[in-house]
Design a protein around this motif. Sequence first.
Motif, mmCIF file in Angstrom:
data_model
loop_
_atom_site.group_PDB
_atom_site.id
_atom_site.type_symbol
_atom_site.label_atom_id
_atom_site.label_comp_id
_atom_site.label_asym_id
_atom_site.label_seq_id
_atom_site.Cartn_x
_atom_site.Cartn_y
_atom_site.Cartn_z
ATOM 1 N N LYS A 3 13.886 -5.237 -4.562
ATOM 2 C CA LYS A 3 12.824 -6.245 -4.520
ATOM 3 C C LYS A 3 11.678 -5.777 -3.609
ATOM 4 N N ASP A 4 12.026 -5.135 -2.483
ATOM 5 C CA ASP A 4 10.999 -4.575 -1.594
ATOM 6 C C ASP A 4 10.223 -3.469 -2.298
ATOM 7 N N GLN A 5 10.918 -2.658 -3.084
ATOM 8 C CA GLN A 5 10.256 -1.590 -3.831
ATOM 9 C C GLN A 5 9.283 -2.180 -4.857
ATOM 10 N N ILE A 6 9.701 -3.248 -5.517
ATOM 11 C CA ILE A 6 8.827 -3.889 -6.504
ATOM 12 C C ILE A 6 7.583 -4.430 -5.826
ATOM 13 N N LYS A 7 7.758 -5.117 -4.696
ATOM 14 C CA LYS A 7 6.594 -5.677 -3.995
ATOM 15 C C LYS A 7 5.680 -4.555 -3.518
ATOM 16 N N ALA A 8 6.246 -3.498 -2.933
ATOM 17 C CA ALA A 8 5.426 -2.376 -2.469
ATOM 18 C C ALA A 8 4.693 -1.719 -3.645
ATOM 19 N N LEU A 9 5.362 -1.625 -4.777
ATOM 20 C CA LEU A 9 4.735 -1.071 -5.972
ATOM 21 C C LEU A 9 3.560 -1.945 -6.410
ATOM 22 N N MET A 10 3.752 -3.249 -6.402
ATOM 23 C CA MET A 10 2.669 -4.147 -6.815
ATOM 24 C C MET A 10 1.511 -4.120 -5.815
ATOM 25 N N VAL A 11 1.803 -3.959 -4.535
ATOM 26 C CA VAL A 11 0.709 -3.806 -3.556
ATOM 27 C C VAL A 11 -0.089 -2.556 -3.908
ATOM 28 N N ARG A 12 0.602 -1.477 -4.244
ATOM 29 C CA ARG A 12 -0.094 -0.249 -4.653
ATOM 30 C C ARG A 12 -0.944 -0.489 -5.901
ATOM 31 N N VAL A 13 -0.411 -1.252 -6.838
ATOM 32 C CA VAL A 13 -1.171 -1.564 -8.053
ATOM 33 C C VAL A 13 -2.493 -2.229 -7.698
ATOM 34 N N PHE A 14 -2.432 -3.191 -6.786
ATOM 35 C CA PHE A 14 -3.630 -3.976 -6.477
ATOM 36 C C PHE A 14 -4.522 -3.341 -5.417
ATOM 37 N N THR A 15 -4.130 -2.167 -4.902
ATOM 38 C CA THR A 15 -4.958 -1.475 -3.908
ATOM 39 C C THR A 15 -5.259 -0.027 -4.311
ATOM 40 N N MET A 16 -4.877 0.365 -5.521
ATOM 41 C CA MET A 16 -5.029 1.760 -5.938
ATOM 42 C C MET A 16 -6.498 2.149 -6.115
ATOM 43 N N SER A 17 -6.707 3.459 -6.217
ATOM 44 C CA SER A 17 -8.024 4.005 -6.509
ATOM 45 C C SER A 17 -8.308 3.810 -7.998
ATOM 46 N N ARG A 18 -8.986 2.743 -8.306
ATOM 47 C CA ARG A 18 -9.245 2.460 -9.716
ATOM 48 C C ARG A 18 -10.129 3.499 -10.385
ATOM 49 N N PRO A 19 -11.143 4.041 -9.713
ATOM 50 C CA PRO A 19 -11.967 5.040 -10.411
ATOM 51 C C PRO A 19 -11.178 6.261 -10.876
ATOM 52 N N LEU A 20 -10.199 6.705 -10.096
ATOM 53 C CA LEU A 20 -9.409 7.866 -10.517
ATOM 54 C C LEU A 20 -8.539 7.521 -11.718
ATOM 55 N N GLU A 21 -7.831 6.416 -11.647
ATOM 56 C CA GLU A 21 -6.981 6.012 -12.776
ATOM 57 C C GLU A 21 -7.830 5.767 -14.023
ATOM 58 N N ARG A 22 -8.974 5.125 -13.847
ATOM 59 C CA ARG A 22 -9.881 4.884 -14.971
ATOM 60 C C ARG A 22 -10.344 6.218 -15.556
ATOM 61 N N GLY A 23 -10.709 7.162 -14.693
ATOM 62 C CA GLY A 23 -11.164 8.475 -15.157
ATOM 63 C C GLY A 23 -10.101 9.210 -15.951
ATOM 64 N N ILE A 24 -8.857 9.136 -15.484
ATOM 65 C CA ILE A 24 -7.744 9.779 -16.201
ATOM 66 C C ILE A 24 -7.559 9.132 -17.567
ATOM 67 N N ASP A 83 -6.786 -10.784 -2.145
ATOM 68 C CA ASP A 83 -5.685 -10.628 -1.194
ATOM 69 C C ASP A 83 -4.544 -9.891 -1.888
ATOM 70 N N PRO A 84 -4.564 -8.551 -1.857
ATOM 71 C CA PRO A 84 -3.550 -7.776 -2.576
ATOM 72 C C PRO A 84 -2.123 -8.110 -2.166
ATOM 73 N N GLU A 85 -1.891 -8.358 -0.890
ATOM 74 C CA GLU A 85 -0.534 -8.683 -0.417
ATOM 75 C C GLU A 85 -0.044 -9.984 -1.049
ATOM 76 N N ALA A 86 -0.884 -11.016 -1.036
ATOM 77 C CA ALA A 86 -0.491 -12.310 -1.600
ATOM 78 C C ALA A 86 -0.315 -12.206 -3.109
ATOM 79 N N ALA A 108 2.907 -10.393 -3.758
ATOM 80 C CA ALA A 108 4.061 -11.246 -3.462
ATOM 81 C C ALA A 108 4.279 -12.255 -4.596
ATOM 82 N N ASP A 109 3.199 -12.843 -5.101
ATOM 83 C CA ASP A 109 3.317 -13.819 -6.178
ATOM 84 C C ASP A 109 3.796 -13.148 -7.464
ATOM 85 N N PHE A 110 3.231 -11.999 -7.768
ATOM 86 C CA PHE A 110 3.624 -11.269 -8.967
ATOM 87 C C PHE A 110 5.088 -10.853 -8.869
#
Length: 180
Positions: free
Chosen positions: A79-100, A162-165, A168-170
């Motif tokens: 569950k901690d891994q899932i939350k940490a993964l979702m925090v990464r999702v909402f804080t990632m470098s969108r321009p790089l992922e978009r470019g790829i 609020d990426p953390e919130a 957590a909700d997701f």
Amino acid sequence: MAQRLSKQDWLVHGFDVLRSEGHTGLKADRMVKALGVSRGSFYWHFDDIKSFHAALIAAWRVQINEQVIAQLSQLPDAKDQIKALMVRVFTMSRPLERGIRIWAGVEPLVFQTLADVDGIRQSYAQALLQTIGLPPAIAQSRAQMMMWAYVGHALSTVDVDDPEACAADFTRILTTQVET
């Protein structure tokens, strides 16, 4: 020419170009000029632009996928891994992922690598969800939702307040047990 660039320097610059200009900026002459070095600096490390592209997408695969999964796997609880993964999702470098993702639309090697990475990401998420007790079919469906959130956020122009919130909700939604 006092500056000597390593292969890693070129790859970092390639990521910067992908973020700012997209794949169309990944041309040897343009990058050489931007870095103020000779063409020999580029060709010392890469046979041609295709080998640079292959090295860049391989480095992206390792840095953005394999290293992240390895880091998250260090957390003791799924569950901690899932939350940490979702925090990464909402804080990632969108321009790089978009470019790829845009590059994958025109380059078969990038498309195949992205498809492989997306499959690994989804399988990892599904395994985490099954670890917390979700049935395989439900875990697969929710892992797909996680991928959609990831891709949707990567392509979105809207920031998460609020990426953390949000994470957590997701996570709460994703990990809620199913009544059987």
